[in-house]
Each structure stands twice: as C-alpha cells, then as structure tokens.
Design a protein around this motif. Structure first.
Motif, mmCIF file in Angstrom:
data_model
loop_
_atom_site.group_PDB
_atom_site.id
_atom_site.type_symbol
_atom_site.label_atom_id
_atom_site.label_comp_id
_atom_site.label_asym_id
_atom_site.label_seq_id
_atom_site.Cartn_x
_atom_site.Cartn_y
_atom_site.Cartn_z
ATOM 1 N N UNK A 305 0.837 -1.209 0.000
ATOM 2 C CA UNK A 305 0.000 0.000 0.000
ATOM 3 C C UNK A 305 0.869 1.255 0.000
ATOM 4 N N UNK A 306 1.938 1.208 0.760
ATOM 5 C CA UNK A 306 2.839 2.361 0.822
ATOM 6 C C UNK A 306 3.468 2.649 -0.540
ATOM 7 N N UNK A 307 3.865 1.586 -1.262
ATOM 8 C CA UNK A 307 4.461 1.780 -2.589
ATOM 9 C C UNK A 307 3.484 2.487 -3.518
ATOM 10 N N UNK A 308 2.212 2.101 -3.421
ATOM 11 C CA UNK A 308 1.198 2.695 -4.291
ATOM 12 C C UNK A 308 0.967 4.172 -3.994
ATOM 13 N N UNK A 309 1.365 4.616 -2.794
ATOM 14 C CA UNK A 309 1.193 6.014 -2.396
ATOM 15 C C UNK A 309 2.501 6.803 -2.473
ATOM 16 N N UNK A 310 3.529 6.236 -3.121
ATOM 17 C CA UNK A 310 4.866 6.828 -3.136
ATOM 18 C C UNK A 310 5.193 7.473 -4.479
ATOM 19 N N UNK A 311 6.327 8.151 -4.506
ATOM 20 C CA UNK A 311 6.783 8.813 -5.736
ATOM 21 C C UNK A 311 8.311 8.869 -5.717
ATOM 22 N N UNK A 312 8.916 8.663 -6.906
ATOM 23 C CA UNK A 312 10.377 8.715 -7.043
ATOM 24 C C UNK A 312 10.770 9.819 -8.014
ATOM 25 N N UNK A 313 11.722 10.632 -7.620
ATOM 26 C CA UNK A 313 12.421 11.519 -8.550
ATOM 27 C C UNK A 313 13.795 10.909 -8.797
ATOM 28 N N UNK A 314 14.018 10.444 -10.006
ATOM 29 C CA UNK A 314 15.328 9.926 -10.401
ATOM 30 C C UNK A 314 16.138 11.088 -10.951
ATOM 31 N N UNK A 315 17.149 11.519 -10.212
ATOM 32 C CA UNK A 315 17.914 12.719 -10.556
ATOM 33 C C UNK A 315 19.281 12.344 -11.114
ATOM 34 N N UNK A 316 19.504 12.678 -12.368
ATOM 35 C CA UNK A 316 20.776 12.404 -13.042
ATOM 36 C C UNK A 316 20.994 13.504 -14.079
ATOM 37 N N UNK A 348 11.019 5.105 -25.868
ATOM 38 C CA UNK A 348 11.610 3.775 -25.694
ATOM 39 C C UNK A 348 11.702 3.380 -24.225
ATOM 40 N N UNK A 349 11.237 4.257 -23.324
ATOM 41 C CA UNK A 349 11.210 4.013 -21.878
ATOM 42 C C UNK A 349 12.606 3.902 -21.267
ATOM 43 N N UNK A 350 13.576 4.559 -21.884
ATOM 44 C CA UNK A 350 14.884 4.649 -21.241
ATOM 45 C C UNK A 350 14.849 5.647 -20.085
ATOM 46 N N UNK A 351 13.766 6.435 -20.007
ATOM 47 C CA UNK A 351 13.467 7.270 -18.853
ATOM 48 C C UNK A 351 12.060 6.924 -18.372
ATOM 49 N N UNK A 352 11.795 7.128 -17.098
ATOM 50 C CA UNK A 352 10.513 6.717 -16.523
ATOM 51 C C UNK A 352 9.412 7.746 -16.683
ATOM 52 N N UNK A 353 9.758 8.965 -17.052
ATOM 53 C CA UNK A 353 8.778 10.047 -17.093
ATOM 54 C C UNK A 353 7.638 9.751 -18.055
ATOM 55 N N UNK A 354 6.413 10.045 -17.627
ATOM 56 C CA UNK A 354 5.254 10.043 -18.511
ATOM 57 C C UNK A 354 4.487 11.339 -18.261
ATOM 58 N N UNK A 355 3.331 11.478 -18.885
ATOM 59 C CA UNK A 355 2.621 12.756 -18.768
ATOM 60 C C UNK A 355 2.209 13.054 -17.329
ATOM 61 N N UNK A 356 1.871 12.002 -16.568
ATOM 62 C CA UNK A 356 1.440 12.215 -15.182
ATOM 63 C C UNK A 356 2.618 12.612 -14.302
ATOM 64 N N UNK A 357 3.687 11.804 -14.336
ATOM 65 C CA UNK A 357 4.822 12.092 -13.450
ATOM 66 C C UNK A 357 5.529 13.390 -13.864
ATOM 67 N N UNK A 358 5.570 13.670 -15.163
ATOM 68 C CA UNK A 358 6.164 14.933 -15.619
ATOM 69 C C UNK A 358 5.350 16.117 -15.113
ATOM 70 N N UNK A 394 11.905 -2.541 -9.683
ATOM 71 C CA UNK A 394 12.038 -3.274 -8.414
ATOM 72 C C UNK A 394 10.971 -2.885 -7.401
ATOM 73 N N UNK A 395 10.514 -1.637 -7.435
ATOM 74 C CA UNK A 395 9.574 -1.187 -6.407
ATOM 75 C C UNK A 395 8.238 -0.697 -6.958
ATOM 76 N N UNK A 396 8.071 -0.643 -8.277
ATOM 77 C CA UNK A 396 6.775 -0.316 -8.900
ATOM 78 C C UNK A 396 6.159 0.952 -8.334
ATOM 79 N N UNK A 397 6.952 2.023 -8.312
ATOM 80 C CA UNK A 397 6.501 3.318 -7.824
ATOM 81 C C UNK A 397 6.491 4.305 -8.990
ATOM 82 N N UNK A 398 5.471 5.151 -9.114
ATOM 83 C CA UNK A 398 5.506 6.190 -10.149
ATOM 84 C C UNK A 398 6.795 7.006 -10.052
ATOM 85 N N UNK A 399 7.394 7.310 -11.210
ATOM 86 C CA UNK A 399 8.725 7.906 -11.201
ATOM 87 C C UNK A 399 8.870 8.902 -12.335
#
Length: 435
Positions: A305-316, A348-358, A394-399
């Motif tokens: 449940x916690x994973x479903x309520x989480x968010x990741x910013x992958x910073x590079x 090609x999904x080499x980055x996780x961003x989509x319209x929602x997370x962006x 690995x953690x199935x969190x929006x990113x």
C-alpha cells in the motif's frame, strides 16, 4: 555578498573535489547528514526507529541510503524518494598494475570504468583515490581504509601529432595501450616492482603485508571552478552525478518533520549497468522501504500500500543544447543551461517520465518558484538511460527522470549552470515538503 546560488555552486565544486570516488562521495555526504542530526544504522542490526527520526546506512562503502521517518502512517502516506548515483566514468587500477617497458618507463595497468570521453583524460595531472582493504582478526570483515593520494602522480601522455597525423581525424584510442598512465622512469632510486603497494603502505601507515587488496581509481588532480563572464557556469569533474547527490543530501537535511517518509537513495555502479548489490538493479531500495514499514508494525500488505502512495524523482545529469552541434539534438525540445531542471522523456522508456509524473514534477517546480524544461532524444540518436527505469522495476513506484542540463557529459571536465543547481535544490526541497 555573493548570491546564494553562487555560494551553493562553490560548495558543490568543493564537494566534487572532496569526492573523487563513490566511496568518498558517501563519506562526504555522511559529514553533511551527521551535522544535521542523522544517525547511523547497520543493516545487520535490529533497528529501533522513531517518528521524525533521521537515519542513514551504507552498503559496501559506496551506496548510501538516508531517510526521515514521516509523522503519518507509512501505509497511508507512502515514501518520497530521490534517487541518484555516486559513481562517475573513469579509470580503475588493475591488480599488480606496474608495467615497465624496455625504456624503463613505469606505467600503471588500468581498465576503463563506464563510458568516459577518453581524449579528455590525456595530458592532465592525475591523482589516485579509492578504498584499500587490510588484514583484521576476522577474515570476513577486513579493515577498510579510505584513501585519497591528492598529488599529481601520473599522466596519460598523447602522442605528438607529428608522429600520429590521424589524431585529429577520428583516431581510435586503444584502451589497453594508449590510455595507460605514465608514472616515472625506473632507476636505482625508483624501483617499478611493487611501486603502488609500497605507496599505499606509506600513505596509510601500515605494514606491507597488511594490505590485502584495493579498489582504486584515477581522478583529475586539478579542482573545478566557476567560469563565465559572471561566474554563471560550473566546470568540474564528476558533475555527473555528484550534483544530484549533493542536491538530494542538502534537500533532505533541510526537511523538518515531514508527513511522508522522505528518502534519498544514492547508488553505486550506475555507469556500468547498476548490476551489483549496491546498484539500482538490486534489492537495496526495496530492502529499505520494506524494513521501515515492518519496523513500525506494518505488514507486507501495508508495504505494498505504501508503494502505491509513493513517488520517485530519479535525478541524473541531462543534456543541454550544444552551442556547436545542433544536428545531434531534438529540433523542438532544447534545454539550455540555467533554464531550469530538465524532465527527461523517452518513447523507448529509457526514462521513466510520462505525462502524469512529468506534470507532477512541473508543479513541484512551480511551487518552488523555479522554471523547468524538457529533454527528449533526437529520433535517430539512441541516447542513454538512468537508474530510474531500473529502480521502478524493483519497487513499482511512479517515477520521473530529471536532471540539471549540462555540456560535455562524461568528459573529465563537465560543465553546467550555477542557477540550475540552485533550482534543483529548491525543487527537491519543495518535493520533500509538499504533501
């Protein structure tokens, strides 16, 4: 009085220079965390965590996890995570590295780590840093010593263009021959055999036989600096990706009593695929998130449940529009230096961003009062990737994948903007603070 963004930029330059390897980046980050009251944990110990407690732990000396426990129930509030990586491309020193030619030239045998721009490493004074392991009473726990020989010990010399006329015409460097660093000439006073091992004993003040092995790398001896007409740019080694690490650490340290549990995950080995127990393609992050959930009495169901309520910013690091080579970039999405943090997208999904997370990250930037930009690869250019897709698997969190736009990525000397790094700090602070 200097503007805060320039003060922060100079501190970043200092951080990069104090962090010549992933091991040093972790040590430098820990100094900042402990000044802000973070307490050390060990994976093998039982954890006694408290709400709003500040903690960190290290894996293999080269990956760092730090977090502040939120005041709300973890299953309900989830985790806010910033992911980054501590390692950078360069040269790793091989075992038994001394290689003496018939001309009595001593070179060190190295291998390429990651994907550096090889030509940028030539004709620059190089120092040596990393980790050395020594004997202890427990063979499964050798002593680990951090090492930074901050001296111009070696150089990779170019061949004169008179003898190599193809040097400016697409010459391909041989990684086993052309890139070996030259140390000196062997003579009666300077013996080549065992040179590095002897040097380590002197630097660490240990017996010769106590040294068992090492993980050592070359790095540029010269420190980075601010450049430009108004010092508006940063020129330094290892901006990819220490600028993200530094922003994440400082943003977490400036966060007070968050409702959600805030996490920074600084991995190792991103430059070589993340396939290690301290890389993003491991259970390191999921181990932490599940353990924190269980420590506060949650179940496996609560963890999910916690994973479903989480968010990741992958910073590079992100690519900025190049001043000379326009044909390598997308014609309509052109990030500029000092134009703001850049959202990285890929069909090609080499980055996780989509319209929602962006969209979420854009609003985070708006709340922080900073601009944002977008990067996509030109359709006929493959481009790179990040820890984002690996972590998300690995953690199935929006990113969302973001970064400070930069030039000369993977050069020994990279360049980015002073304002952009301050913008990124403000955006990450806003992320941790906003519910």
């Amino acid at each position: 009085m200097p503007h805060p963004d320039k003060i922060y930029a100079q501190q970043l330059v200092d951080f990069c220079y104090e962090s010549p390897t992933a091991y040093h980046a972790v040590a430098s980050s820990i100094k900042i965390l402990e000044k802000s009251g973070f307490k050390a944990l060990k994976e093998e110990d039982e954890w006694n965590l408290e709400p709003n407690g500040k903690y960190y732990f290290v894996r293999n000396d080269s990956a760092l996890m730090a977090f502040i426990v939120g005041s709300k129930d973890i299953a309900e509030a989830g985790f806010k995570i910033v992911g980054a990586h501590n390692d950078s491309p360069g040269f790793r020193i091989k075992p038994t590295p001394e290689w003496v030619s018939k001309d009595h030239y001593l070179r060190l045998n190295t291998e390429v780590y990651g994907g550096p721009i090889l030509s940028t490493w030539f004709d620059r004074p190089l120092a040596i840093a990393g980790r050395v392991t020594c004997k202890s009473d427990n063979i499964y726990r050798p002593k680990e010593r951090l090492l930074n020989i901050n001296k111009p010990l070696a150089i990779i010399p170019n061949m004169a263009i008179h003898l190599n006329p193809n040097l400016n015409n697409g010459y391909v460097y041989d990684k086993q021959i052309d890139t070996l660093p030259f140390v000196g000439q062997v003579n009666a006073k300077f013996e080549g055999k065992g040179y590095l091992h002897g040097l380590l004993t002197v630097e660490l003040i240990v017996d010769y036989d106590d040294i068992l092995d090492y993980d050592l790398f070359l790095y540029e001896y010269q420190k980075g600096c601010l450049i430009g007409p108004d010092n508006e740019y940063i020129s330094s080694s290892r901006l990819d990706n220490l600028q993200s690490v530094y922003a994440a650490v400082n943003a977490l340290c400036e966060t007070e009593k968050p409702e959600s549990t805030c996490v920074i995950a600084c991995f190792d080995n991103e430059e070589v695929g993340s396939g290690s127990r301290m890389g993003a393609d491991s259970t390191l992050l999921s181990d932490l998130l599940e353990r924190v959930t269980l420590t506060f009495g949650g179940s496996r169901k609560d963890y999910l449940r916690a994973l479903a309520s989480s968010f990741i910013i992958s910073a590079d690091g992100a690519h900025a529009c190049h001043p000379n080579l326009k044909e390598k970039e997308d014609p309509t999405n052109r990030p500029i230096i000092n134009g703001g943090p850049t959202i990285k997208q890929s069909g090609q999904r080499s980055y996780t961003s989509d319209s929602i997370t962006s969209s979420i990250f854009r609003q985070i930037c708006e709340r922080a009062g900073v601009p944002s930009q977008c990067f996509v690869n030109r359709s006929n250019v493959k481009g790179g990737s990040t820890i984002g897709p690996i972590s998300a698997s690995h953690v199935s969190i929006p990113s969302v994948d973001v970064g400070v736009p930069m030039l000369a990525m993977h050069s020994i000397r990279e360049m980015c903007g002073v304002k952009d790094n301050y913008y990124m700090l403000k955006a990450l602070k806003s992320f941790f603070a906003t519910e």
